[in-house]
Write a protein that holds these residues in place. Structure first.
Motif, short mmCIF file in Angstrom:
data_model
loop_
_atom_site.label_atom_id
_atom_site.label_comp_id
_atom_site.label_asym_id
_atom_site.label_seq_id
_atom_site.Cartn_x
_atom_site.Cartn_y
_atom_site.Cartn_z
N GLU A 1 0.86 -1.18 0.00
CA GLU A 1 0.00 0.00 0.00
C GLU A 1 0.90 1.24 0.00
O GLU A 1 1.37 1.67 1.05
N ILE A 2 1.12 1.82 -1.18
CA ILE A 2 2.04 2.95 -1.27
C ILE A 2 1.34 4.28 -1.01
O ILE A 2 2.00 5.31 -0.88
N ALA B 1 -5.89 11.37 2.94
CA ALA B 1 -5.59 10.27 3.87
C ALA B 1 -5.09 10.85 5.19
O ALA B 1 -3.89 10.90 5.45
N LYS B 2 -5.99 11.30 6.03
CA LYS B 2 -5.63 11.93 7.29
C LYS B 2 -4.97 10.94 8.23
O LYS B 2 -5.49 9.88 8.50
N GLY B 3 -3.78 11.32 8.71
CA GLY B 3 -3.07 10.47 9.67
C GLY B 3 -2.26 9.35 9.04
O GLY B 3 -1.57 8.62 9.74
N HIS B 4 -2.35 9.20 7.72
CA HIS B 4 -1.61 8.14 7.03
C HIS B 4 -0.94 8.71 5.79
O HIS B 4 -1.30 8.39 4.65
N PRO B 5 0.06 9.56 5.97
CA PRO B 5 0.71 10.21 4.82
C PRO B 5 1.53 9.24 3.98
O PRO B 5 1.97 8.19 4.46
N ASP B 6 1.72 9.62 2.72
CA ASP B 6 2.59 8.83 1.85
C ASP B 6 4.02 8.89 2.37
O ASP B 6 4.47 9.93 2.86
N PHE B 7 4.75 7.79 2.28
CA PHE B 7 6.16 7.79 2.67
C PHE B 7 6.99 8.31 1.49
O PHE B 7 6.57 8.23 0.33
N ASP C 1 1.91 2.77 6.47
CA ASP C 1 2.59 3.13 7.72
C ASP C 1 3.75 2.19 8.05
O ASP C 1 4.37 2.32 9.10
N GLY C 2 4.01 1.23 7.16
CA GLY C 2 5.12 0.30 7.37
C GLY C 2 4.75 -0.97 8.10
O GLY C 2 5.62 -1.82 8.34
N ASN C 3 3.47 -1.13 8.46
CA ASN C 3 3.04 -2.35 9.13
C ASN C 3 3.01 -3.51 8.14
O ASN C 3 2.58 -3.35 7.00
N VAL C 4 3.46 -4.67 8.58
CA VAL C 4 3.40 -5.89 7.77
C VAL C 4 2.24 -6.72 8.30
O VAL C 4 2.25 -7.15 9.46
N ALA D 1 1.98 -7.87 12.03
CA ALA D 1 2.96 -8.84 12.53
C ALA D 1 4.25 -8.13 12.94
O ALA D 1 5.09 -8.71 13.64
N GLY D 2 4.40 -6.90 12.51
CA GLY D 2 5.59 -6.11 12.81
C GLY D 2 5.59 -4.87 11.93
O GLY D 2 4.63 -4.63 11.18
N ASN D 3 6.66 -4.08 12.01
CA ASN D 3 6.75 -2.85 11.22
C ASN D 3 8.14 -2.74 10.61
O ASN D 3 9.14 -2.85 11.33
N ILE D 4 8.19 -2.51 9.30
CA ILE D 4 9.48 -2.49 8.60
C ILE D 4 10.29 -1.22 8.89
O ILE D 4 11.43 -1.13 8.44
N ARG D 5 9.72 -0.30 9.63
CA ARG D 5 10.51 0.86 10.06
C ARG D 5 11.28 0.54 11.34
O ARG D 5 12.14 1.30 11.75
N GLN D 6 10.93 -0.58 11.94
CA GLN D 6 11.56 -0.97 13.21
C GLN D 6 12.29 -2.30 13.12
O GLN D 6 13.18 -2.59 13.92
#
Length: 353
Positions: free
Chosen positions: A11-12, A31-37, A270-273, A283-288
């Protein structure tokens, strides 16, 4: 590796020009609160993925064509050896977009088509002109030699359209047609009463089986309908045959139903997998964490891969290894992702009295 990532939806953007009744991410134009990376993060994510695996990556949304750098992301993925695909509602496709799709090395595009007429599709997509936009996109793709498949989502409001949508997909020149039985998540939670009944569900899967056997059939796959693989085995046994299903190169293929967290996953904006596009628990977040760490060590993924932990009918079903029940639908309906598939009416012999 027993459970290898074969297919990733990414989801880009959470932004979308439509406001569909069933949208898993409740996407809107803002997309309030969910900006594009940023593009730099997109490259980092691709590098992280290819250091571990080479799955098919589908750039999704929202509507990915709202990102000005969508083709930069696709091109970078292509350069790193990934098979890049694009999922769009089709309404923003133009001649210029087609040229950019080809230049970026995108191998397959999926279009959304939920009715065989403007009245039905536009109602589902909550936007007049959506049907015309999608069918025009199909025409442009065919003219430009761009392979595309059609995804169609169904509820009670449009289930009568299923055979007609399939025929339209063939007429439009689609490479494949995927029949989605929606999972009530995101905005879909508001149409819970519209979910197709278990009895009709079974009839539709039987219809799909018969259509798939036709000589001129499109490549077909019922999606979010894992008990189709139980139906295939049952029908083949009744007929004394071994029906060999064809598979699209850019899908997971195989003969397994629910693949969430087993062969597929979703990376959200948001980077969530997440296990799949309809499963809201991360299951986790690819930013972490690295993608590999999440895929191999996530508690959630490990539980989804442990079929012996499934409950109810799924837990006692002899088809659990080829079906597994929709884990996202079990969670949406019961709050327990290990619960039995709530829209399957098959009663395993072990549970019969």
């Amino acid at each position: 590796m027993e459970f290898e990532p074969k297919w990733l939806a990414w989801e880009i953007t959470r932004r979308c020009n439509l406001k569909c009744v069933h949208c898993r991410s409740s996407s809107e134009l803002e997309a309030k609160g969910h900006p594009d990376f940023p593009f730099a993060e997109a490259k980092r994510v691709i590098d992280d993925i290819v250091s571990y695996a080479k799955p098919v990556v589908v750039l999704s949304g929202g509507e990915p064509l709202l990102r000005e750098d969508v083709f930069d992301i696709a091109r970078y993925g292509t350069e790193q050896g990934l098979r890049m695909c694009l999922a769009t509602n089709g309404t923003l496709v133009t001649e210029a977009i087609c040229a950019k799709i080809k230049a970026a090395g995108i191998r397959m595009v999926s279009l959304s088509l939920d009715g065989a007429s403007a009245a039905v599709h536009d109602d589902f997509r909550c936007q007049p002109g959506a049907f015309a936009g999608t069918t025009n996109a199909a025409r442009l793709f065919k003219e430009h030699g761009i392979s595309f498949l059609i995804n169609s989502s169904f509820t009670k409001r449009n289930q009568a359209e299923i055979p007609k949508v399939y025929q339209l997909a063939k007429e439009l020149g689609a490479t494949a047609w995927y029949m989605f039985m929606i999972v009530p998540t995101g905005r879909g939670e508001g149409i819970m009463e519209e979910l197709i009944s278990p009895a009709d569900y079974e009839k539709l899967l039987a219809w799909h089986y018969e259509m798939e056997k036709e000589e001129d059939a499109l490549l077909m796959r019922p999606t979010c309908a894992p008990h189709y693989y139980r139906v295939v085995l049952q029908k083949a046994k009744e007929e004394g045959s071994q029906f060999k299903r064809r598979s699209l190169q850019f899908s997971t293929g195989g003969s397994k139903g629910c693949l969430a967290g087993q062969l597929i996953a979703l990376i959200d904006v948001d980077g969530n997998v997440l296990p799949c596009s309809y499963f809201p628990l991360p299951a986790g977040n690819i930013r972490q964490q690295s993608f590999r760490e999440i895929w191999e060590n996530s508690k959630l993924f490990k539980e989804l891969r442990d079929f012996k932990s499934y409950k109810g009918s799924c837990g006692s079903c002899e088809y659990v290894n080829v079906c597994g029940g929709c884990r996202a639908r079990a969670y949406a309906v019961t709050g327990d992702y290990l619960a039995e598939e709530p829209f399957c009416n098959y009663v395993p012999p072990k549970t019969k009295k």
